[in-house]
Design a protein around this motif. Structure first.
Motif, PDB file in Angstrom:
ATOM      1  N   ALA A 146       0.963  -1.555  -0.026  1.00 54.48           N
ATOM      2  CA  ALA A 146       0.333  -0.188  -0.056  1.00 54.48           C
ATOM      3  C   ALA A 146       1.293   1.228  -0.230  1.00 54.48           C
ATOM      4  O   ALA A 146       2.173   1.210   0.819  1.00 54.48           O
ATOM      5  N   VAL A 147       0.712   2.060  -0.856  1.00 57.44           N
ATOM      6  CA  VAL A 147       1.544   3.534  -0.537  1.00 57.44           C
ATOM      7  C   VAL A 147       0.879   4.623   0.226  1.00 57.44           C
ATOM      8  O   VAL A 147       0.034   4.475   0.114  1.00 57.44           O
ATOM      9  N   SER A 148       1.764   4.648   1.777  1.00 53.57           N
ATOM     10  CA  SER A 148       1.715   5.564   2.371  1.00 53.57           C
ATOM     11  C   SER A 148       1.136   7.073   2.053  1.00 53.57           C
ATOM     12  O   SER A 148       2.133   7.833   0.833  1.00 53.57           O
ATOM     13  N   ARG A 149       0.519   7.852   1.878  1.00 50.46           N
ATOM     14  CA  ARG A 149       0.352   9.434   2.283  1.00 50.46           C
ATOM     15  C   ARG A 149       1.436   9.783   3.006  1.00 50.46           C
ATOM     16  O   ARG A 149       1.801   9.577   4.423  1.00 50.46           O
ATOM     17  N   ASP A 150       2.186  11.038   2.367  1.00 48.26           N
ATOM     18  CA  ASP A 150       3.003  11.738   3.088  1.00 48.26           C
ATOM     19  C   ASP A 150       1.643  13.166   3.615  1.00 48.26           C
ATOM     20  O   ASP A 150       0.923  13.538   2.941  1.00 48.26           O
ATOM     21  N   ALA A 151       1.906  13.949   5.107  1.00 44.20           N
ATOM     22  CA  ALA A 151       1.408  14.807   5.055  1.00 44.20           C
ATOM     23  C   ALA A 151       2.685  15.984   4.155  1.00 44.20           C
ATOM     24  O   ALA A 151       3.340  16.664   4.709  1.00 44.20           O
ATOM     25  N   ILE A 152       1.116  16.804   3.158  1.00 47.07           N
ATOM     26  CA  ILE A 152       2.270  17.715   1.935  1.00 47.07           C
ATOM     27  C   ILE A 152       2.399  19.039   3.041  1.00 47.07           C
ATOM     28  O   ILE A 152       2.971  20.054   2.149  1.00 47.07           O
ATOM     29  N   LEU A 153       1.284  19.726   4.003  1.00 44.31           N
ATOM     30  CA  LEU A 153       1.865  20.993   4.258  1.00 44.31           C
ATOM     31  C   LEU A 153       1.006  21.206   6.451  1.00 44.31           C
ATOM     32  O   LEU A 153       0.126  19.833   6.239  1.00 44.31           O
ATOM     33  N   VAL A 154       1.764  21.468   6.574  1.00 44.33           N
ATOM     34  CA  VAL A 154       0.847  21.232   8.833  1.00 44.33           C
ATOM     35  C   VAL A 154       0.859  22.892   8.691  1.00 44.33           C
ATOM     36  O   VAL A 154       1.942  23.925   8.758  1.00 44.33           O
ATOM     37  N   GLU A 155      -0.570  23.597   8.826  1.00 43.89           N
ATOM     38  CA  GLU A 155      -0.439  24.444   9.393  1.00 43.89           C
ATOM     39  C   GLU A 155      -1.758  25.238  10.504  1.00 43.89           C
ATOM     40  O   GLU A 155      -2.364  24.517  11.052  1.00 43.89           O
ATOM     41  N   ASP A 156      -1.082  25.700  10.808  1.00 44.22           N
ATOM     42  CA  ASP A 156      -2.326  26.216  12.245  1.00 44.22           C
ATOM     43  C   ASP A 156      -3.200  27.076  12.434  1.00 44.22           C
ATOM     44  O   ASP A 156      -3.706  27.532  10.836  1.00 44.22           O
ATOM     45  N   ALA A 157      -4.587  26.421  12.907  1.00 44.38           N
ATOM     46  CA  ALA A 157      -5.806  27.084  12.703  1.00 44.38           C
ATOM     47  C   ALA A 157      -5.813  28.985  12.524  1.00 44.38           C
ATOM     48  O   ALA A 157      -4.596  29.202  13.354  1.00 44.38           O
ATOM     49  N   HIS A 158      -6.478  29.535  12.311  1.00 44.17           N
ATOM     50  CA  HIS A 158      -6.620  31.046  12.468  1.00 44.17           C
ATOM     51  C   HIS A 158      -7.355  31.133  13.140  1.00 44.17           C
ATOM     52  O   HIS A 158      -8.602  30.252  13.415  1.00 44.17           O
ATOM     53  N   VAL A 159      -8.021  32.476  14.245  1.00 38.76           N
ATOM     54  CA  VAL A 159      -8.878  32.693  14.809  1.00 38.76           C
ATOM     55  C   VAL A 159      -9.527  33.640  14.590  1.00 38.76           C
ATOM     56  O   VAL A 159      -9.368  34.590  13.620  1.00 38.76           O
ATOM     57  N   ARG A 160     -10.486  33.299  14.685  1.00 38.26           N
ATOM     58  CA  ARG A 160     -11.896  34.221  14.166  1.00 38.26           C
ATOM     59  C   ARG A 160     -12.802  34.713  14.806  1.00 38.26           C
ATOM     60  O   ARG A 160     -13.917  33.486  15.408  1.00 38.26           O
ATOM     61  N   PRO A 161     -13.660  35.510  14.924  1.00 32.48           N
ATOM     62  CA  PRO A 161     -14.950  35.950  15.491  1.00 32.48           C
ATOM     63  C   PRO A 161     -16.041  35.332  15.150  1.00 32.48           C
ATOM     64  O   PRO A 161     -16.090  35.890  13.778  1.00 32.48           O
ATOM     65  N   MET A 162     -16.825  34.993  15.672  1.00 30.60           N
ATOM     66  CA  MET A 162     -18.278  34.435  15.432  1.00 30.60           C
ATOM     67  C   MET A 162     -19.322  34.225  16.651  1.00 30.60           C
ATOM     68  O   MET A 162     -18.979  34.100  17.828  1.00 30.60           O
ATOM     69  N   MET A 163     -20.136  34.994  16.544  1.00 32.04           N
ATOM     70  CA  MET A 163     -21.247  35.624  17.682  1.00 32.04           C
ATOM     71  C   MET A 163     -20.591  36.106  18.971  1.00 32.04           C
ATOM     72  O   MET A 163     -20.793  35.715  19.646  1.00 32.04           O
ATOM     73  N   GLY A 164     -19.872  36.977  18.789  1.00 33.66           N
ATOM     74  CA  GLY A 164     -18.584  38.340  19.886  1.00 33.66           C
ATOM     75  C   GLY A 164     -17.885  36.712  20.173  1.00 33.66           C
ATOM     76  O   GLY A 164     -17.501  37.314  21.497  1.00 33.66           O
ATOM     77  N   PHE A 165     -17.804  35.710  19.824  1.00 31.96           N
ATOM     78  CA  PHE A 165     -16.743  34.600  20.376  1.00 31.96           C
ATOM     79  C   PHE A 165     -15.616  34.226  19.252  1.00 31.96           C
ATOM     80  O   PHE A 165     -16.094  34.414  18.450  1.00 31.96           O
ATOM     81  N   GLU A 166     -14.470  34.198  20.021  1.00 33.71           N
ATOM     82  CA  GLU A 166     -13.219  33.357  18.643  1.00 33.71           C
ATOM     83  C   GLU A 166     -13.197  32.254  18.584  1.00 33.71           C
ATOM     84  O   GLU A 166     -13.518  31.289  20.119  1.00 33.71           O
ATOM     85  N   ILE A 167     -13.288  31.961  17.525  1.00 39.56           N
ATOM     86  CA  ILE A 167     -13.212  30.242  17.489  1.00 39.56           C
ATOM     87  C   ILE A 167     -11.946  30.257  16.550  1.00 39.56           C
ATOM     88  O   ILE A 167     -11.512  30.775  15.771  1.00 39.56           O
ATOM     89  N   LEU A 168     -11.002  28.712  16.895  1.00 36.90           N
ATOM     90  CA  LEU A 168     -11.015  28.403  15.727  1.00 36.90           C
ATOM     91  C   LEU A 168     -11.210  28.119  14.257  1.00 36.90           C
ATOM     92  O   LEU A 168     -12.094  27.415  14.243  1.00 36.90           O
TER      93      LEU A 168
END
Length: 272
Positions: free
Chosen positions: A7-29
Motif C-alpha cells: 500500500a502507498v502511504s500518504r505524506d503530510a504535504i502541509l502542516v498549518e495553524d488554524a487561525h482565530v476568527r470572531p463568531m457571534m461575539g466569541f473567538e473560535i478556531l
C-alpha cells in the motif's frame, strides 16, 4: 490497523495553524477555509470550526442562522448542548440534546435554519455553567442535490461505531458502520491514542482530505511531519495514512472524501 503490504502511504504535504476568527461575539478556531489551501485540494470539505464556549455566556445571544447547499456536521467533544433546526413538518423547529460524543448531521439542502437557541434547555434547567467544546464542519453537496429537502440526524455516543486500530481508539462518524451518509463517499474519524503510539488508516486513493489535531502531538504521514493543536495536516496521494510517535492522549479528526470536481459558489452561509 496494520499497514497493508504494497500500500502507498500518504505524506503530510502541509502542516498549518488554524487561525482565530470572531463568531457571534466569541473567538473560535478556523482551520478551513485556509489562505494557503485552495478548496480544490480539500473538496468536498468546505469549512471546519472548533469552539470552546461556556453555555451560560450564550444566554442573551441570538445564535440562529440560515444555511443552504451542504451537509453541516456538528460533533460534541466536551460538555453537552441543546440546539434547534428547521427540519420539522413545514419547516418547524426540532430541538435536540447533544451530549458529549454526539453527532448532529444536518443536510441543509435548499435551506434550513440552524443553531436555534443553543443551550436554552440547559439555561432553563440552571445547568449551563460548563464549558462546551465542539467541532463543526461543512461538507459540500453536488449541485444536483442542493435543492434536497432539509433533514437532521442525531447519533448519540452509543450509536457511533468504535473500533481499535493499532494503538488507537477510532470513532467512525462517517464511514463503515455509521448510518450517516454524505453526498459523496467519505471518512470522518475521531482518532484517539490514549497511551500514544501509532495508527495506520486505509484511505481510498480517490479520496482527498486532512487531519485536524485536537490534543497531543505526533508525526503525521510517511514523511513524519510533526503536528500539534490546533494544526491542520493536508494529506498527499496514496492508499493509507500513518501517524507515529504519538504522545499519550493524542487525538485528531481525520476527514477524507471523494471530490465532486465542481466549482461551488460561496456566499456567506450559503454554498450554491
Amino acid at each position: 490497523m496494520e499497514q497493508r503490504a504494497g500500500a502507498v502511504s500518504r505524506d503530510a504535504i502541509l502542516v498549518e495553524d488554524a487561525h482565530v476568527r470572531p463568531m457571534m461575539g466569541f473567538e473560535i478556531l478556523e482551520p478551513l477555509p485556509s489562505g494557503s489551501v485552495p478548496y480544490e485540494r480539500v473538496d468536498p470539505f468546505i469549512l471546519v470550526h472548533e469552539s470552546r464556549i461556556r453555555l451560560s455566556e450564550l444566554k442573551d445571544v441570538d445564535t440562529r442562522h440560515p444555511h443552504r447547499g451542504f451537509d453541516n456536521l456538528w460533533y460534541i467533544l466536551e460538555g453537552s448542548a441543546s440546539t434547534g433546526h428547521s427540519t420539522g413538518p413545514g419547516g418547524t423547529i426540532e430541538r435536540a440534546r447533544l451530549p458529549e460524543g454526539a453527532l448532529l448531521a444536518l443536510r441543509t439542502g435548499r435551506g434550513a435554519w440552524h443553531a436555534e437557541a443553543i443551550g436554552a434547555d440547559e439555561v432553563a434547567e440552571g445547568s449551563a455553567d460548563h464549558d462546551w467544546r465542539s467541532v463543526l464542519f461543512w461538507v459540500n453537496l453536488a449541485r444536483k442535490d442542493k435543492q434536497a429537502e432539509p433533514s437532521a440526524q442525531v447519533l448519540l455516543p452509543e450509536q457511533i461505531p468504535v473500533r481499535k486500530d493499532g494503538d488507537a481508539t477510532v470513532r467512525v462518524l462517517v464511514g463503515e458502520g455509521s448510518p450517516v451518509r454524505l453526498g459523496t463517499p467519505a471518512l470522518v474519524l475521531d482518532v484517539e491514542l490514549p497511551r500514544g503510539g501509532e495508527v495506520t488508516t486505509p484511505v481510498p486513493p480517490e479520496f482527498q482530505g486532512f487531519a485536524y489535531v485536537l490534543e497531543g502531538e505526533a508525526a503525521f504521514g510517511a514523511n513524519r511531519r510533526q503536528a500539534r493543536p490546533p494544526q491542520l495536516v493536508l494529506l498527499g496521494p496514496g492508499e493509507e495514512f500513518t501517524v507515529t510517535d504519538a504522545a499519550p492522549g493524542t487525538r485528531f479528526m481525520l476527514m477524507a472524501g471523494q471530490p465532486y470536481g465542481e466549482v461551488p459558489v460561496f456566499n456567506g452561509p450559503y454554498v450554491d
